[in-house]
Structure formats: C-alpha cells, structure tokens
Design a protein around this motif. Structure first.
Motif, PDB file in Angstrom:
ATOM      1  N   VAL A 292      45.362  37.862  34.422  1.00  0.00           N
ATOM      2  CA  VAL A 292      46.444  38.281  35.500  1.00  0.00           C
ATOM      3  C   VAL A 292      47.185  39.647  34.224  1.00  0.00           C
ATOM      4  O   VAL A 292      47.554  40.646  34.022  1.00  0.00           O
ATOM      5  N   TYR A 293      48.072  38.690  33.861  1.00  0.00           N
ATOM      6  CA  TYR A 293      48.726  39.465  32.081  1.00  0.00           C
ATOM      7  C   TYR A 293      47.616  40.567  31.496  1.00  0.00           C
ATOM      8  O   TYR A 293      48.128  41.873  31.632  1.00  0.00           O
ATOM      9  N   GLN A 294      46.378  40.045  30.822  1.00  0.00           N
ATOM     10  CA  GLN A 294      45.327  40.693  30.549  1.00  0.00           C
ATOM     11  C   GLN A 294      44.847  42.073  31.235  1.00  0.00           C
ATOM     12  O   GLN A 294      45.088  42.774  30.866  1.00  0.00           O
ATOM     13  N   GLU A 295      45.009  41.672  32.554  1.00  0.00           N
ATOM     14  CA  GLU A 295      44.525  42.998  33.106  1.00  0.00           C
ATOM     15  C   GLU A 295      45.852  44.665  33.220  1.00  0.00           C
ATOM     16  O   GLU A 295      45.890  45.122  33.392  1.00  0.00           O
ATOM     17  N   ARG A 598      43.909  35.727  43.354  1.00  0.00           N
ATOM     18  CA  ARG A 598      43.405  35.263  42.318  1.00  0.00           C
ATOM     19  C   ARG A 598      41.735  34.248  43.290  1.00  0.00           C
ATOM     20  O   ARG A 598      42.271  33.236  43.648  1.00  0.00           O
ATOM     21  N   SER A 599      40.660  35.353  43.747  1.00  0.00           N
ATOM     22  CA  SER A 599      40.072  34.019  44.384  1.00  0.00           C
ATOM     23  C   SER A 599      39.698  32.786  43.251  1.00  0.00           C
ATOM     24  O   SER A 599      39.095  32.884  43.095  1.00  0.00           O
ATOM     25  N   ARG A 600      39.997  30.932  43.996  1.00  0.00           N
ATOM     26  CA  ARG A 600      39.528  30.304  43.479  1.00  0.00           C
ATOM     27  C   ARG A 600      37.426  30.151  43.064  1.00  0.00           C
ATOM     28  O   ARG A 600      37.484  30.146  42.262  1.00  0.00           O
ATOM     29  N   ASP A 601      37.127  31.230  44.177  1.00  0.00           N
ATOM     30  CA  ASP A 601      36.211  30.797  44.693  1.00  0.00           C
ATOM     31  C   ASP A 601      35.021  30.941  43.212  1.00  0.00           C
ATOM     32  O   ASP A 601      33.742  30.971  42.894  1.00  0.00           O
ATOM     33  N   GLY A 610      37.344  36.403  39.402  1.00  0.00           N
ATOM     34  CA  GLY A 610      38.720  36.333  40.201  1.00  0.00           C
ATOM     35  C   GLY A 610      40.075  36.842  40.645  1.00  0.00           C
ATOM     36  O   GLY A 610      40.259  36.982  41.595  1.00  0.00           O
ATOM     37  N   VAL A 611      40.617  37.523  39.219  1.00  0.00           N
ATOM     38  CA  VAL A 611      41.782  38.083  39.140  1.00  0.00           C
ATOM     39  C   VAL A 611      41.249  39.728  40.042  1.00  0.00           C
ATOM     40  O   VAL A 611      40.654  40.335  40.065  1.00  0.00           O
ATOM     41  N   ARG A 612      42.390  39.754  40.891  1.00  0.00           N
ATOM     42  CA  ARG A 612      42.781  41.143  41.458  1.00  0.00           C
ATOM     43  C   ARG A 612      43.835  41.767  42.089  1.00  0.00           C
ATOM     44  O   ARG A 612      44.769  41.199  42.493  1.00  0.00           O
ATOM     45  N   VAL A 613      43.912  42.607  40.840  1.00  0.00           N
ATOM     46  CA  VAL A 613      45.537  42.702  41.054  1.00  0.00           C
ATOM     47  C   VAL A 613      45.342  44.506  41.574  1.00  0.00           C
ATOM     48  O   VAL A 613      44.596  45.124  41.176  1.00  0.00           O
ATOM     49  N   ASN A 614      46.460  44.797  42.385  1.00  0.00           N
ATOM     50  CA  ASN A 614      46.901  46.135  42.991  1.00  0.00           C
ATOM     51  C   ASN A 614      45.396  46.361  43.737  1.00  0.00           C
ATOM     52  O   ASN A 614      45.078  47.352  44.057  1.00  0.00           O
ATOM     53  N   PRO A 615      45.082  45.079  44.687  1.00  0.00           N
ATOM     54  CA  PRO A 615      44.128  45.998  45.420  1.00  0.00           C
ATOM     55  C   PRO A 615      44.698  46.827  46.680  1.00  0.00           C
ATOM     56  O   PRO A 615      46.145  46.768  47.004  1.00  0.00           O
ATOM     57  N   ARG A 616      43.563  47.341  47.249  1.00  0.00           N
ATOM     58  CA  ARG A 616      43.736  48.046  48.762  1.00  0.00           C
ATOM     59  C   ARG A 616      45.071  47.299  49.476  1.00  0.00           C
ATOM     60  O   ARG A 616      44.336  46.059  49.463  1.00  0.00           O
ATOM     61  N   LYS A 617      45.563  47.813  50.068  1.00  0.00           N
ATOM     62  CA  LYS A 617      46.931  47.693  51.098  1.00  0.00           C
ATOM     63  C   LYS A 617      45.353  47.589  52.556  1.00  0.00           C
ATOM     64  O   LYS A 617      45.839  46.246  53.300  1.00  0.00           O
ATOM     65  N   THR A 618      44.330  47.991  52.663  1.00  0.00           N
ATOM     66  CA  THR A 618      43.384  48.367  53.241  1.00  0.00           C
ATOM     67  C   THR A 618      42.427  47.314  53.716  1.00  0.00           C
ATOM     68  O   THR A 618      41.966  46.696  54.419  1.00  0.00           O
TER      69      THR A 618
END
Length: 635
Positions: A292-295, A598-601, A610-618
């Motif tokens: 997360v920090y890397q992103e 973060r999606s553990r899958d 699996g890390v997704r920072v700032n996804p669209r709220k929709t």
C-alpha cells in the motif's frame, strides 16, 4: 656465411637500431622535432625533384632545376623557398621559421584554451544557469529513485531540470544515472563536481533560483554531522527570502534538531531510521501494508495531491468525500497552510481551503454529477474488538532494531512476546529488553543467541507458531560484505523451512538495495521495507508538494492517523456484492476513511498483488471474507 647466422646478425642489428631510435625519442621535444624534420625531408625532397625533372617547362640548367626543387620544398614546408644568394636563402628560412613559430604557438594556445574549457566542462566546474530546477546535493543509493521519480512527475510539466552536485567525476555520475534511473523523458539531468559542504561549489548549481533543494543522507548515521555542515553551507549562499525549499534526511535522531536549525525556517528534515523502523513494525503485524505504501509513494499509480476545490466551500468534509467518484478525499489544507488529515465528518470547508486527495493525477479530481449509489442494507455494525497477545520473531539485529522493538511494544496486547535471534558480542539480553519502554507491560523480549544465516539456527525454530517474522540485516560495514547478502541467506532458509513444514510464514524483510528484492527467495507479494528506496520516494513526493511533508509525518508518527488493513467483513456483509462507495460509507460511520482494498485471492498475483488504491466509488465487486479494506484511522 651460414644463412641462419646472417639472419641472427640482421635481427641483432635491427634490435640495436630500434633501441638507438627509442633512446633518441626519449630525448624530449628537440629529438621529436628533429626526427619529424628528417621524415618530412625524406618524402618532400625526392617528390619535389621528380616534379621539377618531369616538368616540360623546367629550365635545362642543373642549378636552376636545383633552385626549383628548393622552392618546391620551401613552399611545401613553409620555409620561404627564396632562391639566390646564401644570405637571401638564410633570411627567407629565418622569416619562415618565425612565422611558423608564431602560427604554431597561436594554434597551440587556442587548442589549449579549448581543451581546458572542455576539461572544465567534463569536470563539471561550470555554473548552472537554471530557474525552477531541482537541486540534489550528495550521492547515495537514494539518488536513482529520486531522479527517476521526479522525472516521472515532470512528464506533463514541460522541460525541467535536475541538477546533481557531488564529489564524484561528472562523466561517471551521468553514466550511472543513465544506467540506473533509465529514460528521464523531457527532464534534463545536469551533473556538477564539487563537495556540497563547499559554498563555492554550491554556487555552481544555483540553489537560490531552484524550486527545491534535496540533501541526500550519508550511508552511516555517524556521518549525519556532514549533512548539518551541508545545510550550513547552503544557508551561506542563499538568502532568507529565497524561493527554494530545503528537504534533508538524517539517519540518527540526535542530529535532527541540529539539521533543522541549520536548514532554516520552512525547511523539513526527515529521520529515516525511525521511519523505516516504524514501517517494519507496522508491516510485521499487517502483512501487505508495504504494498500500500509503495503504491502511494511512487508516481506510477495513484498518490496524494493537494487540489483546489472552490465548489466545496461551505460543505462539510463528509459531503466532500462523496462528491468525487474517481478521487478519494482524505484531508483538508486550511487557508493558513495547516493540514488536517482525516478530520471529523462535520468539519466545514472555507472558501480558501484545499482538499488532500488520492488520485491518478492532480487534474483528474473532478466533482461527479451525482454521488455514487450506496447500499445500506449490506453495511454491518462494528464487531467487538478482540485483543489477544501476539508472538513475534525477530531474526538479526542492527541499529534500527531497538526502534522496531519500541514501536511494536506501543501496539501489541499485554502478554505479547518477541523472540530475538541474533549474534554479536555487542548484543545482550539487557540491551534487547531495554528497547521496551519501562511504562509498557505489553511486550516481553527474549533473546536467543544464534546466527540467523546458519541452517541449524533457523531449523531449530518453530516458525509456524509466530504471528509474524521480521528479518533484519547487519549494519553496513559490520559484516564484511553487503548487508543484504546475509538477509538473502536467512530468507532462503526460511523458505526451505516453510516448504518442508507446509505452514506459510508471514515475513517482513528490511533491505538496503531494492534490486535484491527481485531475487529474494520469498513468496509473491511479500513485504519488503527497502530503506534506500523508501527515503527516495518520500523525498520525491515531498519535493513535488510541500504539504505532503506534514501528511507523511502524521501517517508515520505514533498516536496520529495511520494506514491500516481491516477485514472487509467489518464493513459489509461477507459474500455480498456492493460498490466501493458502500464500503466508504460504512467506514465513515465509524470515523475511518476507506482508501482502497486488497483482494487476498490475488495476493500472489503481480504486479499489484491484490492491492487497489483509490478505486472508483462506482466499482461493484463481491466482497469475500478474506478481503481487506485499506483505511486511514486513528489508533
């Protein structure tokens, strides 16, 4: 005569002739000039004679032909070539030699001046005449990250310049930066040679007209005193009202105050050893946090920006959070410059306030026509907090280990245990235990002697019983090689132990060289804290937006807002399908700010693991029970 004897005699004569010739050349400039004249005459005189004797217009008289040969030789060698009485010939030769001496001297002086200028340019001693550029003082492992990240940030800002001043060869610096930092696009890299502690050398990089000045840390904390001297020299060549912002890094907390005083008002000083230790402690208890920090720290994806938001004047912070679909609002910068990271939802925005957002770029924060839909039916209440003692394992010991232990003790539950396995005469059980504050009864430190790079040491550990494992390398210069070498050996042994036991091990590793993470024998998506790259990323982010210095200081400071990974089932019903806006609303109701998941899958699938920072709220997805929500919250 025997042919063999004749051959050997000719070879001996040839060697003697070559030896005599070499000795005459060793005589200096006079011998060189003499041999040059002989070589020229050997070629020019016969050639001139042939030209005269084969010319139909040449005179029949032998002396006249000789005079013609002389004129041809003289014109070729610029010796006048006048014929007549011996005095006339001698005077013409004298004048020609004077002219030749004058011209050759003039040419040599011009050549020497040009050569000196070129050498000066190659040495990097000329003054840089730039404005609004970035100045980097010093040379360390961080410089490649700093240059690459700032160049990435400048891709949409036209031609910019990064000027590097270090006590190294200019050509070597340019070559290393081209190799390690890669293509910098429209950003020009200018290197200058000189000691950053020398005010005269500092003048060459024009710090007074720069936008920001970055002072890189030295390799060892004992050399932090030189950083203070760098800052004092820098203040000696710029005025108090200079436009340049100063950002410096020290390793030892004992020098931070001195560096801050030396840098002057408005400057910012990072203490990298404490930041590294804090992140190691956090990641040991929350696997995946380093990703997360890397992103957030690099410019390749989504990162922090401070943007104008005049349309939000008069609204609350909670309303501003739902006004943007493609950006995540995480704080406010007041008109007086004060930053409020994740204030209360009812905090009111004023006309001149700005928003702190996580976005793909600073121009992508656009207010949506209508807020994203929220499904309140899947929002769950906060589950009761279960606090249990933790078992942690620390393999290795270095100067940051005491800080890591102290930060762990601040957050673990009473009854927690930290087992330290390390070798070294300087490490004692008393020293390991002394890292825990006296006021903390939550953590007990137990020391076991052993070398973590030896199989018998690692195989004797029941690694599967620990909640987290921390691997540290020795300090630079204390192990007879690169610190990461021993770290890689320890990771290899842990990997083998994990494979034979069949139990996964959550490992966070501190490294000094980011290139070693690519060959580290760990599972995909493992946590690495690379101190050199971390400080480079922090410096690059702050250099582009000065408000981020206060933001990162709060995120990485004890007692303030921090980034956490929380189970998705704490926010929405496990197995449900809902938009990210629903998760944001659920987090807001409990005083937290959701910034991603973060999606553990996909935790072992690159490049994001699996890390997704700032996804669209929709964005709508199925929230599994093993997913994590990334939140900013106050512990």
């Amino acid at each position: 005569m025997d042919p063999a004897v004749g051959g050997r005699r000719r070879a001996a004569l040839s060697k003697q002739a070559r030896y005599w010739f070499d000795n005459t050349l060793a005589g200096g400039a006079a011998a060189l000039i003499g041999w040059l004249a002989v070589a020229c005459l050997v070629i020019v005189v016969p050639a001139s004679a042939v030209l005269v004797w084969t010319d139909d217009r040449a005179p029949d008289d032998r002396w006249a032909k000789a005079a013609a040969v002389w004129r041809s030789v003289g014109q070729t060698l610029r010796l006048g070539g006048e014929a007549g009485s011996p005095l006339r010939v001698a005077l013409s030769v004298l004048l020609a030699l004077v002219a030749l001496f004058y011209v050759s001297t003039l040419v040599s002086l011009i050549t020497a001046a040009i050569t000196e200028k070129l050498l000066a340019l190659r040495r990097g001693h000329s003054t840089v005449l730039e404005e609004g550029h970035t100045v980097v003082l010093g040379w360390s492992d961080q410089i490649f990250t700093v240059v690459a990240e700032i160049a990435e940030a400048n891709t949409n800002q036209g031609r910019r310049a990064i000027v590097v001043l270090a006590d190294r060869d200019k050509t070597d610096m340019e070559e290393e930066l081209r190799t390690e930092a890669g293509d910098t696009g429209g950003t020009r890299i200018i290197c200058r040679n000189g000691r950053p502690t020398d005010p005269v050398a500092l003048e060459r990089v024009s710090p007074a007209t720069a936008d920001v000045v970055l002072v890189l840390p030295r390799d060892e904390p004992d050399e932090d005193a030189e950083i203070v001297k760098n800052l004092l020299s820098l203040r000696a060549v710029i005025d108090d009202d200079c436009r340049a912002r100063i950002l410096a890094v020290v390793r030892d907390s004992r020098y931070r105050l001195a560096a801050t005083l030396a840098a002057g008002p408005g400057a910012f000083v990072l203490e990298i050893d404490d930041i590294t230790a804090r992140l190691v402690a956090q990641c040991a208890r929350q696997p995946g946090l380093s990703l997360v920090y890397q992103e957030l720290l690099d410019f390749a994806g989504d990162e922090f920006y401070v943007v104008d938001a005049p349309a939000q004047a008069g609204r609350t912070y909670g309303e501003a959070q739902t006004a943007y679909v493609t950006s995540t609002v995480v704080g406010i910068v007041r008109a007086d410059g004060a930053l409020r990271l994740h204030p209360t939802p009812d905090a009111r925005l004023c006309a001149d306030d700005r928003l702190v957002v996580i976005a793909e770029d600073d121009d992508t924060t656009v207010e949506a026509h209508e807020p994203a839909a929220v499904d309140t039916s899947v929002i769950v209440s906060r589950p009761p907090t279960v606090v249990r003692p933790e078992r942690m394992l620390l393999l290795g010991w270095n100067r940051r280990a005491r800080r890591i232990v102290r930060h762990l003790s601040d957050h673990v539950a009473p009854g927690s245990v930290l087992h330290v396995v390390a070798d070294g005469e300087e490490l004692t059980a008393a020293e390991a235990g002394a890292a825990v504050p006296q006021a903390s009864a939550g953590l007990t430190v137990e020391l076991r002697r052993g070398d973590p790079a030896l199989p018998e040491t690692v195989n004797a550990l029941d690694v599967a019983t620990y909640d987290g494992v921390i691997v540290l390398g020795p300090d630079r210069g204390t192990c007879g090689g690169a610190p990461d070498d021993r770290t890689l050996v320890t990771l290899l042994l842990l990997r083998d132990l994990e494979r034979t036991s069949g139990s996964p091990v959550a490992v966070v590793t501190e490294m000094t060289d980011d290139r070693n993470t690519a060959i580290a024998p760990v599972g995909p998506g493992a946590d690495f804290i690379v101190s050199g790259k971390l400080v480079g990323l922090l410096m690059s982010q702050i250099s582009q937006n000065w408000h981020l210095a206060e933001l990162f200081e709060e995120l990485l400071a004890p007692g303030g807002n921090t980034i956490q990974l929380r189970p998705a089932g704490h926010y929405v019903r496990a197995g449900c399908t809902a938009s990210f806006a629903t998760v944001v609303e659920s987090a807001s109701r409990r005083g937290e700010c959701a910034i991603g998941y973060r999606s553990r899958d996909r935790a072992t699938t690159g490049p994001d693991y699996g890390v997704r920072v700032n996804p669209r709220k929709t964005d709508v997805r199925r929230w599994n029970g093993n997913d994590d929500v990334i939140v900013i919250t106050r512990l």
